[in-house]
Design a protein around this motif. Structure first.
Motif, PDB file in Angstrom:
ATOM      1  N   LYS A 106      21.220 -69.171  18.699  1.00  0.00           N
ATOM      2  CA  LYS A 106      21.844 -69.921  17.611  1.00  0.00           C
ATOM      3  C   LYS A 106      23.235 -70.401  18.016  1.00  0.00           C
ATOM      4  CE  LYS A 106      23.372 -69.208  12.885  1.00  0.00           C
ATOM      5  NZ  LYS A 106      23.498 -68.247  11.787  1.00  0.00           N
ATOM      6  N   HIS A 107      23.982 -69.562  18.700  1.00  0.00           N
ATOM      7  CA  HIS A 107      25.329 -69.931  19.135  1.00  0.00           C
ATOM      8  C   HIS A 107      25.290 -71.027  20.196  1.00  0.00           C
ATOM      9  CE1 HIS A 107      27.381 -66.884  16.841  1.00  0.00           C
ATOM     10  NE2 HIS A 107      26.578 -65.953  17.319  1.00  0.00           N
ATOM     11  N   SER A 161      24.396 -74.243  18.428  1.00  0.00           N
ATOM     12  CA  SER A 161      25.569 -74.673  17.662  1.00  0.00           C
ATOM     13  C   SER A 161      26.636 -75.257  18.583  1.00  0.00           C
ATOM     14  CB  SER A 161      26.127 -73.486  16.879  1.00  0.00           C
ATOM     15  OG  SER A 161      27.256 -73.859  16.155  1.00  0.00           O
ATOM     16  N   TRP A 170      25.205 -75.312   8.619  1.00  0.00           N
ATOM     17  CA  TRP A 170      24.240 -74.217   8.487  1.00  0.00           C
ATOM     18  C   TRP A 170      24.355 -73.220   9.646  1.00  0.00           C
ATOM     19  CZ3 TRP A 170      19.356 -73.631  11.220  1.00  0.00           C
ATOM     20  CH2 TRP A 170      18.587 -72.577  10.728  1.00  0.00           C
ATOM     21  N   LEU A 171      24.547 -73.738  10.875  1.00  0.00           N
ATOM     22  CA  LEU A 171      24.636 -72.858  12.044  1.00  0.00           C
ATOM     23  C   LEU A 171      25.985 -72.149  12.142  1.00  0.00           C
ATOM     24  CD1 LEU A 171      22.932 -75.063  14.769  1.00  0.00           C
ATOM     25  CD2 LEU A 171      22.023 -72.989  13.708  1.00  0.00           C
TER      26      LEU A 171
END
Length: 116
Positions: free
Chosen positions: A3-4, A7, A109-110
């Motif tokens: 996720k990071h 992002s 969102w992220l």
């Protein structure tokens, strides 16, 4: 972790797009840009203001405290472009802007990639 990384990649893309669009507003307009601005009803005198606003958004994206508000401003700017194109009856420009509208919303969102 994934996720990071996603992002971070989207953040870099968003910053680069904002800075590129902001910089291009200070350059002499190409025929395509001039045509699009006339279709949308934006005057040539307003371009430097849009350019400065776009550069400001790109720079504010880099800081965690201004990440959310800059993404909101980015989404609002894209909504204004879509509204102007729909008012002018040009649905093609509005449809092209949809992925660019999704970018700041996905980033919100992220969340900011370097914040714990």
């Amino acid at each position: 972790m994934i996720k990071h990384i996603i992002s971070l990649i989207l953040l870099i893309v968003s910053v680069l797009l904002s800075l590129r669009h902001g910089w291009s507003a200070f350059q002499p307009p190409t025929p395509q840009q001039a045509e699009m601005m006339s279709i949308l009803g934006v005057s040539k005198n307003a371009l430097p203001y849009f350019g400065a606003f776009s550069i400001l958004i790109g720079l504010l994206l880099l800081f965690p405290k201004t990440f959310f508000i800059s993404n909101l401003m980015h989404a609002f700017t894209i909504l204004v472009i879509m509204a102007l194109s729909l008012r002018a009856g040009n649905f093609k420009i509005a449809l092209i802007e949809i992925p660019f509208l999704a970018l700041p919303l996905i980033l919100i969102w992220l969340k900011y990639p370097f914040k714990n």
